[in-house]
Design an enzyme around this catalytic site. Sequence first.
Site, mmCIF file in Angstrom:
data_model
loop_
_atom_site.group_PDB
_atom_site.id
_atom_site.type_symbol
_atom_site.label_atom_id
_atom_site.label_comp_id
_atom_site.label_asym_id
_atom_site.label_seq_id
_atom_site.Cartn_x
_atom_site.Cartn_y
_atom_site.Cartn_z
ATOM 1 N N ASP A 67 -44.286 25.884 5.543
ATOM 2 C CA ASP A 67 -44.808 26.643 4.289
ATOM 3 C C ASP A 67 -44.107 25.898 2.872
ATOM 4 O O ASP A 67 -43.284 25.022 3.175
ATOM 5 C CB ASP A 67 -44.183 27.980 4.287
ATOM 6 C CG ASP A 67 -42.863 28.151 4.861
ATOM 7 O OD1 ASP A 67 -42.012 27.466 4.931
ATOM 8 O OD2 ASP A 67 -42.627 29.422 5.400
ATOM 9 N N ASN A 135 -37.696 40.944 6.942
ATOM 10 C CA ASN A 135 -38.913 42.009 7.246
ATOM 11 C C ASN A 135 -39.991 41.431 8.314
ATOM 12 O O ASN A 135 -40.794 41.947 8.482
ATOM 13 C CB ASN A 135 -39.740 42.119 6.019
ATOM 14 C CG ASN A 135 -40.396 40.632 5.497
ATOM 15 O OD1 ASN A 135 -40.170 39.713 6.214
ATOM 16 N ND2 ASN A 135 -40.971 40.616 4.270
ATOM 17 N N HIS A 137 -41.124 38.489 8.781
ATOM 18 C CA HIS A 137 -42.077 37.362 8.719
ATOM 19 C C HIS A 137 -41.891 36.015 9.108
ATOM 20 O O HIS A 137 -40.658 35.843 9.658
ATOM 21 C CB HIS A 137 -42.234 37.033 7.170
ATOM 22 C CG HIS A 137 -41.101 36.345 6.396
ATOM 23 N ND1 HIS A 137 -40.845 36.805 5.074
ATOM 24 C CD2 HIS A 137 -40.532 35.242 6.913
ATOM 25 C CE1 HIS A 137 -39.943 36.025 4.556
ATOM 26 N NE2 HIS A 137 -39.624 35.196 5.809
ATOM 27 N N GLU A 142 -46.175 37.448 5.684
ATOM 28 C CA GLU A 142 -45.466 38.606 5.267
ATOM 29 C C GLU A 142 -46.052 39.953 6.091
ATOM 30 O O GLU A 142 -47.460 39.642 6.874
ATOM 31 C CB GLU A 142 -45.621 39.109 4.037
ATOM 32 C CG GLU A 142 -45.130 37.979 3.000
ATOM 33 C CD GLU A 142 -43.480 38.070 3.066
ATOM 34 O OE1 GLU A 142 -42.790 38.455 3.920
ATOM 35 O OE2 GLU A 142 -42.918 37.967 1.901
HETATM 36 C C1 F6R Z 1 -39.265 28.958 5.911
HETATM 37 C C2 F6R Z 1 -39.814 30.041 6.851
HETATM 38 C C3 F6R Z 1 -39.191 31.303 7.041
HETATM 39 C C4 F6R Z 1 -37.724 31.351 7.093
HETATM 40 C C5 F6R Z 1 -37.287 32.950 6.822
HETATM 41 C C6 F6R Z 1 -35.799 32.947 7.183
HETATM 42 O O1 F6R Z 1 -39.788 27.681 6.242
HETATM 43 O O2 F6R Z 1 -40.752 29.790 7.501
HETATM 44 O O3 F6R Z 1 -39.917 32.325 7.694
HETATM 45 O O4 F6R Z 1 -37.589 30.901 8.224
HETATM 46 O O5 F6R Z 1 -37.685 33.267 5.517
HETATM 47 O O6 F6R Z 1 -35.058 32.282 6.133
HETATM 48 P P1 F6R Z 1 -33.670 32.268 6.302
HETATM 49 O O7 F6R Z 1 -33.440 31.206 7.360
HETATM 50 O O8 F6R Z 1 -33.098 31.532 4.727
HETATM 51 O O9 F6R Z 1 -32.925 33.331 6.447
#
Ligand code: F6R
Length: 246
Positions: A67, A135, A137, A142
């Site tokens: 992403d 959450n 995701h 989301e």
């Molecule tokens: C980022 C991604 C997100 C993160 C998630 C956790 O490329 O795909 O799904 O893996 O938001 O983020 P952190 O590791 O910062 O807690």
Amino acid sequence: MKIIRTSNYDEMSKMAAQILEEDIINNPQITLGLATGSTPTGLYSELIKKYNEGKISFEKIKTVNLDEYVGISPDNKQSYNYFMKENLFNKIDIKEENTYIPNGLVENLEQECQRYNEIINDMPNRVQLLGIGSNGHIGFNEPADSFQEGTNVVDLKQSTIKDNSKKYFDGDENSIPKKAISMGIDQIMSADKIVLIASGKNKSKAIYDAICEDVSPNCPASIIKQHPNVTIIVDEEAAQLLPKDI
Ligand code: F6R
């Protein structure tokens, strides 16, 4: 589904690095689906270490990231493009032309999603690394009424805006982009193998829901139970709500 419990963040990172090292040694031309955020930085440091020790090379490897934020340039320090260069690409022998990340700065986002769909469709032998949002995701898919298909433009949920602005935008919810481009759930599921890593107690509810509750788009990560080759590596805090026998 294989669940590996580790005692802390460092152990989780080392375990994930060991799995990716084996995958790279078994197939030096493998595609790595990569994630950004705070969770994989330790894993990337471990991979850099293994590269410096001559254990692995990324020369023939392709990477495809999950992403990118909409509206910030790849040179912006808060972009995921910049993150990947800083935390991995600039420190290994990967060829820049073999690394793919959505471009969040394009005028035509639909066209960018289409371009990214074609890139992903063209990449066999993919091991997909995932983090997980508090959450539930994965990528930036989301919680929603249905699972997103194909690369898509996402409106970030307030909880994600809060989590990520705290970590990367000095807590300023106004300056964090509110939209992102994300690989779709079907594209994540089309990988040959999935490795999800999670650390910290703020991930424990999402990990519980993903592993123990029914598959539901309300917890996008819950779908990975349906993948035939998935490994989830959690540290003690992220695993704190899981039943002891898991
Ligand atoms: C980022 C991604 C997100 C993160 C998630 C956790 O490329 O795909 O799904 O893996 O938001 O983020 P952190 O590791 O910062 O807690």
